[in-house]
Scaffold this motif. Structure first.
Motif, short mmCIF file in Angstrom:
data_model
loop_
_atom_site.label_atom_id
_atom_site.label_comp_id
_atom_site.label_asym_id
_atom_site.label_seq_id
_atom_site.Cartn_x
_atom_site.Cartn_y
_atom_site.Cartn_z
N PRO A 1 48.01 35.22 28.05
CA PRO A 1 48.18 35.61 29.46
C PRO A 1 48.66 34.46 30.33
CG PRO A 1 46.08 36.40 28.61
CD PRO A 1 46.62 35.45 27.58
N TYR A 2 49.39 34.81 31.38
CA TYR A 2 49.83 33.83 32.39
C TYR A 2 49.46 34.43 33.75
CZ TYR A 2 52.60 29.57 32.97
OH TYR A 2 53.01 28.27 33.18
N GLN A 3 48.47 33.83 34.41
CA GLN A 3 47.88 34.42 35.60
C GLN A 3 48.33 33.70 36.88
OE1 GLN A 3 46.95 36.87 34.24
NE2 GLN A 3 45.22 36.75 32.83
N ARG A 4 47.85 34.21 38.03
CA ARG A 4 48.21 33.65 39.33
C ARG A 4 46.97 33.46 40.19
NH1 ARG A 4 52.18 34.35 36.28
NH2 ARG A 4 54.17 35.26 36.89
N LEU A 5 46.97 32.39 40.96
CA LEU A 5 45.99 32.15 42.02
C LEU A 5 46.73 31.98 43.33
CD1 LEU A 5 43.38 29.58 40.59
CD2 LEU A 5 42.94 31.96 41.21
N LEU A 6 46.24 32.62 44.37
CA LEU A 6 46.83 32.47 45.70
C LEU A 6 45.83 31.76 46.59
CD1 LEU A 6 48.26 35.14 44.46
CD2 LEU A 6 49.09 35.40 46.80
N ARG A 7 46.26 30.68 47.22
CA ARG A 7 45.36 29.90 48.07
C ARG A 7 44.96 30.68 49.30
NH1 ARG A 7 48.95 25.64 46.93
NH2 ARG A 7 48.13 24.15 45.43
N THR A 8 45.89 31.44 49.87
CA THR A 8 45.60 32.23 51.07
C THR A 8 46.10 33.64 50.85
OG1 THR A 8 47.70 31.60 52.11
CG2 THR A 8 45.76 30.23 52.60
N ALA A 9 45.30 34.61 51.26
CA ALA A 9 45.71 36.01 51.16
C ALA A 9 44.73 36.85 51.98
CB ALA A 9 45.74 36.48 49.72
N ASP A 10 45.26 37.78 52.75
CA ASP A 10 44.45 38.74 53.50
C ASP A 10 44.17 39.91 52.57
OD1 ASP A 10 43.69 40.98 55.10
OD2 ASP A 10 44.51 40.01 56.87
N LEU A 11 42.92 40.04 52.13
CA LEU A 11 42.58 41.05 51.13
C LEU A 11 42.90 42.46 51.62
CD1 LEU A 11 41.41 41.72 48.36
CD2 LEU A 11 39.14 41.74 49.41
N SER A 12 42.57 42.76 52.87
CA SER A 12 42.86 44.10 53.41
C SER A 12 44.36 44.37 53.38
CB SER A 12 42.33 44.23 54.84
OG SER A 12 40.93 44.13 54.86
N GLN A 13 45.17 43.38 53.76
CA GLN A 13 46.62 43.53 53.72
C GLN A 13 47.10 43.79 52.30
OE1 GLN A 13 48.75 39.94 54.61
NE2 GLN A 13 50.75 40.82 54.19
N VAL A 14 46.53 43.06 51.35
CA VAL A 14 46.94 43.22 49.95
C VAL A 14 46.63 44.62 49.45
CG1 VAL A 14 46.43 42.49 47.59
CG2 VAL A 14 46.79 40.78 49.37
N LEU A 15 45.39 45.07 49.65
CA LEU A 15 44.98 46.37 49.13
C LEU A 15 45.73 47.51 49.81
CD1 LEU A 15 41.12 45.82 48.80
CD2 LEU A 15 42.90 45.48 47.08
N ASP A 16 45.85 47.44 51.15
CA ASP A 16 46.58 48.48 51.88
C ASP A 16 48.05 48.50 51.48
OD1 ASP A 16 44.24 49.15 53.15
OD2 ASP A 16 44.74 48.11 55.04
N ALA B 1 41.98 32.13 47.36
CA ALA B 1 41.55 33.35 48.03
C ALA B 1 41.62 34.57 47.13
CB ALA B 1 42.39 33.58 49.29
N LEU B 2 42.55 34.55 46.18
CA LEU B 2 42.80 35.73 45.36
C LEU B 2 43.24 35.32 43.96
CD1 LEU B 2 43.19 38.89 45.28
CD2 LEU B 2 45.58 38.44 45.90
N ALA B 3 42.61 35.93 42.96
CA ALA B 3 43.06 35.77 41.57
C ALA B 3 43.77 37.04 41.14
CB ALA B 3 41.86 35.50 40.66
N VAL B 4 44.90 36.85 40.43
CA VAL B 4 45.70 37.98 39.95
C VAL B 4 45.81 37.84 38.43
CG1 VAL B 4 47.90 39.20 40.11
CG2 VAL B 4 47.02 37.93 42.10
#
Length: 399
Positions: free
Chosen positions: A237-252, A345-348
């Motif tokens: 696997p090759y994954q991603r980490l985002l330092r900043t992310a608005d979770l509500s914005q991402v999910l919506d 802020a977010l792991a993908v």
């Protein structure tokens, strides 16, 4: 005409210079710590701005290039690297990986779909990383790290297994406990037979897209490569980490784009194909990706995430500095811990690309999304080096 050649002038490690490649780390601080503990590590040359001295002096990559030259010269002077001429090198990692070090013509690198060339560079690159690698080549006059090329067809492994190699010229143990062994092979029938077996069909860049392009941009006619049969390597696997992310914005945003989003119990884990796992604020989410159409490359989970999440929902480009690309050496639990500690802020998490899809994309001469294939085992940097000042013209001399 052959595209693969012996190394006319090079160096082989005496056992202390081997290291992970510069792009195998999630955090530059890990590089500084490793160089501190292992001062002969080739990482001090490849990432000179991350040596303890350069960090203390506040040097950037360009400013630290003289450090790289001095460290490499010191290794040679102290005998940490031994010179050789007119040889290839047989390379074994653990029990299953068997390959060879050699030089490959840069003219064979295909520049894009439909373009000639047997070497297929298949992945988008980051211009800043290519610029750094190019500057390092020009400064050192030496290739310190190989490009891993996977041979799609041929009898290379059978020819390598026929060799009576004896005691290796150098052995090195990596962070996973795997032994890396290298045997130099000078002029003769064995070398000719192995090179001929390796010089068959198309060669796919499995690791080293930036290094191969840097060799071209530095004006080299040949680059240093490890050529391996396809069955020697696997994809993690090759994954991603985002330092900043608005979770509500991402999910919506994902829901609005047609993805299914569901909060689930438990810690995040690498998902099955077609599903992406997100982790933020202590909560795991499973995201069912919308069905994609087009080529095999268009339908890859990594492509959909890059287009849908990174570009469309977050409005970022894949080279945005807020995105970290985390290779298969770091498990899902490590990514979750980074989020829990507030360092991201977010792991993908995505499923690994299959070997079958990777081969199909390359035979189509299409392009893989950035940082989508983490091939293992990894070739070590600093075991075999090539001198670019030799003009890459084979000499009659031998080791």
């Amino acid at each position: 005409m052959s595209a693969l050649h012996p190394i006319p002038v090079g160096w082989v490690s005496t056992g202390k210079t081997g290291a992970q490649n510069y792009d195998e780390f999630a955090d530059d601080a890990e590089i500084t710590a490793l160089v501190t503990d292992h001062p002969e590590s080739m990482l001090g040359v490849e990432m000179p701005h991350r040596t303890p001295e350069a960090v203390a002096d506040g040097l950037d990559f360009a400013g630290a290039l003289p450090v790289a030259s001095a460290r490499l010269a010191g290794m040679i002077d102290r005998g940490a690297l031994q010179p050789f001429t007119d040889a290839i090198a047989v390379y074994r990692i653990g029990a299953d990986f068997l390959a060879l070090f050699c030089l490959v013509d840069t003219a064979e690198i295909a520049s894009g779909p439909g373009e000639p060339g047997r070497v297929i560079r298949n992945e988008e690159v980051f211009a800043s990383k290519v610029a750094e690698r190019t500057a390092l080549i020009r400064t050192l006059g030496t290739l310190t790290s190989p490009v891993l090329l996977v041979q799609a067809e041929g009898s290379l492994r059978e020819e390598l297994e026929k060799l009576d190699l004896g005691r290796p010229d150098v052995t090195d143990v990596d962070q996973h406990g795997l032994t890396h062994a290298v045997w130099l092979l000078g002029p003769g029938e064995d070398r000719d037979r192995v090179l001929e077996a390796a010089d068959v069909g198309e060669l796919v860049v499995a690791d080293g897209n930036h290094r191969s392009l840097a060799a071209q941009q530095a004006g080299l006619t040949r680059f240093l490569a490890v050529v391996a049969p396809a069955e020697s390597a696997s994809i993690q696997p090759y994954q991603r980490l985002l330092r900043t992310a608005d979770l509500s914005q991402v999910l919506d945003g994902l829901r609005a784009a047609g993805a299914g989003v569901q909060a689930v119990d438990g810690r995040p884990a690498t998902p099955a194909r077609g599903t992406v796992v997100l982790y933020a604020d202590g909560q795991t989410y499973e995201v069912t990706l919308p069905r994609a159409v087009g080529t095999t490359a268009d339908r890859l989970d990594h492509t959909i995430v890059e287009q849908l999440l990174i570009r469309q929902v977050l409005g970022l480009t894949p080279d945005d500095p807020s995105i970290s690309y985390i290779g298969g050496d770091y498990p899902a639990g490590w990514l979750a811990a980074q989020v829990d500690a507030g360092r991201a802020a977010l792991a993908v998490l995505l499923a690994p690309v299959t070997v079958a899809d990777f081969v199909e994309v390359n035979l189509d001469r299409a392009v893989m999304p950035r940082k989508s294939t983490w091939f293992t085992p990894k070739a070590r940097t600093g075991l075999v080096l090539a001198d670019v000042h030799a003009d890459f013209q084979p000499e009659a001399s031998s080791r």
